[in-house]
Design an enzyme around this catalytic site. Structure first.
Site, PDB file in Angstrom:
ATOM      1  N   LYS A  49       0.808  -1.195   0.000  1.00  0.00           N
ATOM      2  CA  LYS A  49       0.000   0.000   0.000  1.00  0.00           C
ATOM      3  C   LYS A  49       0.857   1.268   0.000  1.00  0.00           C
ATOM      4  O   LYS A  49       0.393   2.351  -0.299  1.00  0.00           O
ATOM      5  CB  LYS A  49      -0.882   0.025   1.265  1.00  0.00           C
ATOM      6  CG  LYS A  49      -1.830  -1.111   1.423  1.00  0.00           C
ATOM      7  CD  LYS A  49      -2.541  -0.978   2.794  1.00  0.00           C
ATOM      8  CE  LYS A  49      -3.381  -2.215   3.049  1.00  0.00           C
ATOM      9  NZ  LYS A  49      -3.864  -2.232   4.447  1.00  0.00           N
ATOM     10  N   GLY A  50       2.125   1.076   0.390  1.00  0.00           N
ATOM     11  CA  GLY A  50       2.983   2.232   0.669  1.00  0.00           C
ATOM     12  C   GLY A  50       3.149   3.230  -0.464  1.00  0.00           C
ATOM     13  O   GLY A  50       3.263   4.426  -0.234  1.00  0.00           O
ATOM     14  N   GLU A 105       7.607   2.253  -6.260  1.00  0.00           N
ATOM     15  CA  GLU A 105       7.753   1.755  -4.897  1.00  0.00           C
ATOM     16  C   GLU A 105       7.931   2.923  -3.924  1.00  0.00           C
ATOM     17  O   GLU A 105       8.387   4.000  -4.312  1.00  0.00           O
ATOM     18  CB  GLU A 105       8.968   0.795  -4.869  1.00  0.00           C
ATOM     19  CG  GLU A 105       9.364   0.254  -3.526  1.00  0.00           C
ATOM     20  CD  GLU A 105       8.326  -0.652  -2.875  1.00  0.00           C
ATOM     21  OE1 GLU A 105       7.194  -0.195  -2.650  1.00  0.00           O
ATOM     22  OE2 GLU A 105       8.658  -1.813  -2.562  1.00  0.00           O
ATOM     23  N   ASP A 106       7.544   2.700  -2.679  1.00  0.00           N
ATOM     24  CA  ASP A 106       7.664   3.774  -1.698  1.00  0.00           C
ATOM     25  C   ASP A 106       9.109   4.033  -1.294  1.00  0.00           C
ATOM     26  O   ASP A 106       9.609   5.136  -1.379  1.00  0.00           O
ATOM     27  CB  ASP A 106       6.790   3.470  -0.456  1.00  0.00           C
ATOM     28  CG  ASP A 106       6.994   2.075   0.119  1.00  0.00           C
ATOM     29  OD1 ASP A 106       7.911   1.347  -0.322  1.00  0.00           O
ATOM     30  OD2 ASP A 106       6.223   1.694   1.024  1.00  0.00           O
ATOM     31  N   ASP A 109      15.045  -0.058   0.892  1.00  0.00           N
ATOM     32  CA  ASP A 109      15.777  -0.160   2.151  1.00  0.00           C
ATOM     33  C   ASP A 109      16.926  -1.159   1.904  1.00  0.00           C
ATOM     34  O   ASP A 109      17.935  -0.804   1.314  1.00  0.00           O
ATOM     35  CB  ASP A 109      14.779  -0.626   3.222  1.00  0.00           C
ATOM     36  CG  ASP A 109      15.334  -0.634   4.623  1.00  0.00           C
ATOM     37  OD1 ASP A 109      16.337   0.039   4.881  1.00  0.00           O
ATOM     38  OD2 ASP A 109      14.753  -1.320   5.487  1.00  0.00           O
ATOM     39  N   LYS A 137      17.107   4.531   1.071  1.00  0.00           N
ATOM     40  CA  LYS A 137      17.970   4.489   2.269  1.00  0.00           C
ATOM     41  C   LYS A 137      19.228   3.726   1.886  1.00  0.00           C
ATOM     42  O   LYS A 137      19.376   2.553   2.209  1.00  0.00           O
ATOM     43  CB  LYS A 137      17.262   3.710   3.386  1.00  0.00           C
ATOM     44  CG  LYS A 137      16.393   4.515   4.289  1.00  0.00           C
ATOM     45  CD  LYS A 137      16.105   3.717   5.555  1.00  0.00           C
ATOM     46  CE  LYS A 137      14.632   3.672   5.840  1.00  0.00           C
ATOM     47  NZ  LYS A 137      14.288   2.815   6.981  1.00  0.00           N
ATOM     48  N   ASP A 166       3.634   3.583   6.421  1.00  0.00           N
ATOM     49  CA  ASP A 166       2.928   3.348   7.688  1.00  0.00           C
ATOM     50  C   ASP A 166       3.852   2.882   8.796  1.00  0.00           C
ATOM     51  O   ASP A 166       4.981   2.452   8.568  1.00  0.00           O
ATOM     52  CB  ASP A 166       1.867   2.262   7.502  1.00  0.00           C
ATOM     53  CG  ASP A 166       2.493   0.860   7.419  1.00  0.00           C
ATOM     54  OD1 ASP A 166       3.482   0.703   6.687  1.00  0.00           O
ATOM     55  OD2 ASP A 166       2.020  -0.047   8.117  1.00  0.00           O
ATOM     56  N   ARG A 172      -0.267   6.713   7.259  1.00  0.00           N
ATOM     57  CA  ARG A 172      -0.187   6.798   5.796  1.00  0.00           C
ATOM     58  C   ARG A 172      -0.762   8.123   5.290  1.00  0.00           C
ATOM     59  O   ARG A 172      -0.390   8.612   4.232  1.00  0.00           O
ATOM     60  CB  ARG A 172      -0.980   5.651   5.151  1.00  0.00           C
ATOM     61  CG  ARG A 172      -0.391   4.269   5.400  1.00  0.00           C
ATOM     62  CD  ARG A 172      -1.050   3.268   4.465  1.00  0.00           C
ATOM     63  NE  ARG A 172      -0.863   1.885   4.884  1.00  0.00           N
ATOM     64  CZ  ARG A 172       0.216   1.152   4.606  1.00  0.00           C
ATOM     65  NH1 ARG A 172       1.210   1.669   3.915  1.00  0.00           N
ATOM     66  NH2 ARG A 172       0.306  -0.098   5.007  1.00  0.00           N
TER      67      ARG A 172
HETATM   68  P1  5GP Z   1      13.548  -3.737   1.539  1.00  0.00           P
HETATM   69  O1  5GP Z   1      13.144  -5.040   0.969  1.00  0.00           O
HETATM   70  O2  5GP Z   1      14.181  -2.796   0.548  1.00  0.00           O
HETATM   71  O3  5GP Z   1      14.400  -3.906   2.762  1.00  0.00           O
HETATM   72  O4  5GP Z   1      12.249  -3.088   2.145  1.00  0.00           O
HETATM   73  C1  5GP Z   1      11.376  -2.352   1.427  1.00  0.00           C
HETATM   74  C2  5GP Z   1      10.075  -2.233   2.168  1.00  0.00           C
HETATM   75  O5  5GP Z   1      10.256  -2.135   3.597  1.00  0.00           O
HETATM   76  C3  5GP Z   1       9.384  -0.958   1.763  1.00  0.00           C
HETATM   77  O6  5GP Z   1       8.576  -1.167   0.632  1.00  0.00           O
HETATM   78  C4  5GP Z   1       8.593  -0.615   3.000  1.00  0.00           C
HETATM   79  O7  5GP Z   1       7.358  -1.288   2.974  1.00  0.00           O
HETATM   80  C5  5GP Z   1       9.412  -1.167   4.149  1.00  0.00           C
HETATM   81  N1  5GP Z   1      10.243  -0.109   4.756  1.00  0.00           N
HETATM   82  C6  5GP Z   1      11.581   0.004   4.729  1.00  0.00           C
HETATM   83  N2  5GP Z   1      11.997   1.092   5.391  1.00  0.00           N
HETATM   84  C7  5GP Z   1      10.886   1.695   5.859  1.00  0.00           C
HETATM   85  C8  5GP Z   1      10.647   2.873   6.631  1.00  0.00           C
HETATM   86  O8  5GP Z   1      11.545   3.639   7.024  1.00  0.00           O
HETATM   87  N3  5GP Z   1       9.352   3.163   6.913  1.00  0.00           N
HETATM   88  C9  5GP Z   1       8.322   2.392   6.510  1.00  0.00           C
HETATM   89  N4  5GP Z   1       7.096   2.773   6.861  1.00  0.00           N
HETATM   90  N5  5GP Z   1       8.497   1.258   5.795  1.00  0.00           N
HETATM   91  C10 5GP Z   1       9.763   0.929   5.452  1.00  0.00           C
END
Ligand code: 5GP
Length: 188
Positions: A49-50, A105-106, A109, A137, A166, A172
Site C-alpha cells: 500500500k505504501g 515503490e515507496d 531499504d 535508504k 505506515d 499513511r
Molecule cells: P527492503 O526489501 O528494501 O528492505 O524493504 C522495502 C520495504 O520495507 C518498503 O517497501 C517498505 O514497505 C518497508 N520499509 C523500509 N523502510 C521503511 C521505513 O523507514 N518506513 C516504513 N514505513 N516502511 C519501510
C-alpha cells in the site's frame, strides 16, 4: 492537515521531507519519465500500500498514454525490520509481455523486496523494466547491483512514516514524510 496543530504529528521526531518538496520533486520526475518514455505506453505498477500516494501523484504528472497496475507484496518480519522473504498477496491483472514497465515503490531499504520483484517481472517477459522509488535508504542496502532508476529523495537510516508509509498501518495519511519517534515503536 496542519503540521503545527495536528495531534498525529506529535508522534514524529522530525519532518524529513515536506509536502511542498514532495510535490516539486514528483512533478520533476513526471516530466523526466514523460521525456524518457516518449512514444511509448508504459505500464506503471503501484506497489501497495505504501506507494499509493506517490503513485497517484506521479501518474498525474506523466503526459503519456500509460496504463496502471497494482500489486501487493508482503515482506515477512517485524514491523520495522524486513526479513527478506517476500510473498505476492495481490498479483497484476494483466500480463506484461513486451511492455515497458515501471515499478513504483515507496522506499528502497535493503533492496531485497525490489530485487525479488524485478526478477519475477523480468521472467514474465517485460520489454523493459525500471524502478521509480520515492525514497532511498542507501546506507542499508544489502543487495548489490540493484539499479534504482528514479529516486526522489535519499534519506538517512531512520524509520519514516507519512505520504503512504505506515507504522502498524497508521500514519499513511500524513502529507509530509517524517521520522517516527522511537517511543511509538517501543524503543524509546
Ligand atoms: P527492503 O526489501 O528494501 O528492505 O524493504 C522495502 C520495504 O520495507 C518498503 O517497501 C517498505 O514497505 C518497508 N520499509 C523500509 N523502510 C521503511 C521505513 O523507514 N518506513 C516504513 N514505513 N516502511 C519501510
Amino acid at each position: 492537515m496542519n503540521r503545527n496543530t495536528s495531534a498525529i504529528y506529535q508522534d514524529l521526531d522530525q519532518i524529513l521531507v515536506t509536502r511542498e518538496e514532495i510535490a516539486a520533486k514528483v512533478q520533476e520526475l513526471g516530466l523526466q519519465i514523460t521525456r524518457d518514455y516518449a512514444g511509448t505506453s508504459p505500464v506503471m505498477i503501484c506497489i501497495l500500500k505504501g506507494a499509493c500516494l506517490f503513485f497517484t501523484d506521479l501518474i498525474r504528472e506523466i503526459d503519456l498514454p500509460l496504463t496502471t497496475e497494482f500489486m501487493a507484496i508482503s515482506s515477512y518480519g517485524s514491523a520495522t525490520k524486513s526479513s527478506g522473504v517476500v510473498r505476492i498477496m495481490k498479483d497484476l491483472d494483466n500480463d506484461i509481455l513486451d511492455k515497458d514497465v515501471i515499478i513504483v515503490e515507496d522506499i528502497v531499504d535493503t533492496g531485497i523486496t525490489l530485487n525479488y520483484l524485478t526478477k519475477i517481472l523480468k521472467q514474465r517477459g517485460a520489454r523493459s523494466l525500471k524502478i521509480a522509488a520515492m525514497l532511498d535508504k542507501k546506507a542499508r542496502r544489502k543487495v548489490e547491483n540493484l539499479q534504482v532508476d528514479y529516486v526522489c529523495f535519499d534519506i538517512p537510516d531512520a524509520y519514516v512514516v507519512g505520504y503512504g508509509l505506515d507504522f502498524d498501518q497508521r500514519y499513511r495519511n500524513l502529507p509530509d514524510i517524517g521520522v517516527l519517534s522511537p517511543r511509538i515503536y517501543g524503543n524509546g
